[in-house]
Design an enzyme around this catalytic site. Sequence first.
Site, PDB file in Angstrom:
ATOM      1  N   SER A   1       0.791  -1.230   0.000  1.00  0.00           N
ATOM      2  CA  SER A   1       0.000   0.000   0.000  1.00  0.00           C
ATOM      3  C   SER A   1       0.826   1.285   0.000  1.00  0.00           C
ATOM      4  O   SER A   1       0.313   2.341  -0.349  1.00  0.00           O
ATOM      5  CB  SER A   1      -0.967  -0.002   1.184  1.00  0.00           C
ATOM      6  OG  SER A   1      -0.260  -0.146   2.382  1.00  0.00           O
TER       7      SER A   1
ATOM      8  N   HIS B   1      -5.431  -4.579  -1.613  1.00  0.00           N
ATOM      9  CA  HIS B   1      -5.333  -3.539  -2.649  1.00  0.00           C
ATOM     10  C   HIS B   1      -5.299  -4.103  -4.067  1.00  0.00           C
ATOM     11  O   HIS B   1      -5.117  -3.359  -5.021  1.00  0.00           O
ATOM     12  CB  HIS B   1      -4.094  -2.666  -2.423  1.00  0.00           C
ATOM     13  CG  HIS B   1      -4.230  -1.752  -1.246  1.00  0.00           C
ATOM     14  ND1 HIS B   1      -4.860  -0.533  -1.308  1.00  0.00           N
ATOM     15  CD2 HIS B   1      -3.846  -1.912   0.042  1.00  0.00           C
ATOM     16  CE1 HIS B   1      -4.842   0.034  -0.122  1.00  0.00           C
ATOM     17  NE2 HIS B   1      -4.230  -0.785   0.726  1.00  0.00           N
TER      18      HIS B   1
ATOM     19  N   LYS C   1     -12.206  -1.584   0.471  1.00  0.00           N
ATOM     20  CA  LYS C   1     -11.486  -0.770  -0.512  1.00  0.00           C
ATOM     21  C   LYS C   1     -12.268  -0.753  -1.841  1.00  0.00           C
ATOM     22  O   LYS C   1     -13.290  -0.092  -1.911  1.00  0.00           O
ATOM     23  CB  LYS C   1     -10.051  -1.261  -0.632  1.00  0.00           C
ATOM     24  CG  LYS C   1      -9.377  -1.234   0.758  1.00  0.00           C
ATOM     25  CD  LYS C   1      -7.916  -1.393   0.733  1.00  0.00           C
ATOM     26  CE  LYS C   1      -7.346  -1.620   2.122  1.00  0.00           C
ATOM     27  NZ  LYS C   1      -7.455  -0.467   3.009  1.00  0.00           N
TER      28      LYS C   1
HETATM   29  C1  LIG Z   1      -2.888  -4.713   3.000  1.00  0.00           C
HETATM   30  C2  LIG Z   1      -4.033  -4.526   3.951  1.00  0.00           C
HETATM   31  N1  LIG Z   1      -4.477  -5.588   4.658  1.00  0.00           N
HETATM   32  C3  LIG Z   1      -5.507  -5.475   5.512  1.00  0.00           C
HETATM   33  C4  LIG Z   1      -6.144  -4.279   5.720  1.00  0.00           C
HETATM   34  C5  LIG Z   1      -7.270  -4.197   6.696  1.00  0.00           C
HETATM   35  O1  LIG Z   1      -8.480  -4.271   6.039  1.00  0.00           O
HETATM   36  P1  LIG Z   1      -9.808  -3.721   6.725  1.00  0.00           P
HETATM   37  O2  LIG Z   1      -9.919  -2.268   6.419  1.00  0.00           O
HETATM   38  O3  LIG Z   1     -10.895  -4.518   6.112  1.00  0.00           O
HETATM   39  O4  LIG Z   1      -9.668  -3.990   8.196  1.00  0.00           O
HETATM   40  C6  LIG Z   1      -5.735  -3.154   4.999  1.00  0.00           C
HETATM   41  C7  LIG Z   1      -6.429  -1.851   5.201  1.00  0.00           C
HETATM   42  O5  LIG Z   1      -5.896  -0.860   5.518  1.00  0.00           O
HETATM   43  C8  LIG Z   1      -4.647  -3.279   4.102  1.00  0.00           C
HETATM   44  O6  LIG Z   1      -4.210  -2.226   3.404  1.00  0.00           O
END
Ligand SMILES: Cc1ncc(COP(=O)(O)O)c(C=O)c1O
Length: 402
Positions: free
Chosen positions: A190, A218, A250
């Site tokens: 990210s 993502h 997302k």
């Molecule tokens: C790579 C990654 N994994 C997991 C998450 C967590 O997802 P959630 O927003 O559904 O808790 C995010 C969110 O920021 C993320 O970017």
Amino acid sequence: MVKKIMRNPTAFLSEEYRELVKKELDWKLRVLQGPSIPRCEVDGKQVLMLCSNNYLGLSTHPKVKEAAIKAIQTYGAGSGSVRPIAGTMDIHVELERRLAGFKHAEASLVYQTGFAANAGLIPQLVGEDDLIISDELNHGSIIDGVRLSHADRAVYKHTNMEDLERVLSEAEKHSSSYRRILIITDGVFSMDGDITPLDKIAKLGAEHGAIVYVDDAHGEGVLGEGGRGIVSHFKLNRRKVHVEMGTFSKAFGVVGGHISGSKDLVNFAYNKSRTWLLSGSHPPPVVAACTAAIDVLEKEPQHVKRLWDNTWYFKKTMKDLGFDVGNSQTPITPVIVGESGVAKKLSSRLFEEGVFALPIVFPMVAKDKARTRTMMNAQLTKEDLDFAISSFEKIGKELKII
Ligand SMILES: Cc1ncc(COP(=O)(O)O)c(C=O)c1O
């Protein structure tokens, strides 16, 4: 006599907060006064949204909103329980069926959030006699899931397959050979927008009998056939990627985590993940909105196409202007400027000009790699993109970045 210590039980709260403020590491929350759409209102100002993860604009898609409203009318506002007791409605089961169909997987399971999926599942997959091998830039929810496990840990250099091979060979030499090995990675990172070489990881995993776990938060809605995600992007055999984890928060535009894989995985996961077993299930409007978002992705491929058209146009034009947009291969487009102060200044000047893009600074990225991170969106028009680009150009020159 033992001297009694007089403790102030809460003094640390303000002390530590003040310290964060002093170091400028505190979060100053921007407030969105309306929906998350390209032209939106933030802190009373009309701005162009360039930092939302709502990649396809599905959070305001009419079919998604309509589904949420209908579900409230039919099922009410809440589910009334955790999933294993009385919180599994037919719409929860339907969402999981639809998600598995979308992912071409045997089965899927929906968690409350992506964070809850990682924190709940990782410590169940591996324990005391096992090893977790993790990319050094994995997301915080993976790191916390790893911390909750009693397994040994090893970290390989970011997306570096030689280093992963080295760690795997060392693991084979371990005195009491490991019962299980778990290789875990983000699909798309990210902060930089680069894609992990999941094809190579799956191959190495198969050679060493390791569980392969990818967090595609993502990647879904973005990569692969119709936005099916990273496993589809690399056209991988599902039997070589054992856990495909993702989120509805997302590109799907709603909220909720999920995993896809074999039926065995799903049966194991829901019987063992404490975050799933011990936390209230999704309210009906959320469930219905997630299913509708899958429906939109299946029936309206134009959103993913527009996201990529916008991504290539923005990246190319910014590069031509002389900005360093890193090695991103996805709609996440960092504008790397070096020092934290410059990234902060760039973001605050952009906001004054009407462009909302946040600075990402140390410790989230290396000290000399501070950036303003932009996220492309399918709903941005050419006019929106040109406005963003001309604002970057004006301020980039002003701050001597270009
Ligand atoms: C790579 C990654 N994994 C997991 C998450 C967590 O997802 P959630 O927003 O559904 O808790 C995010 C969110 O920021 C993320 O970017």
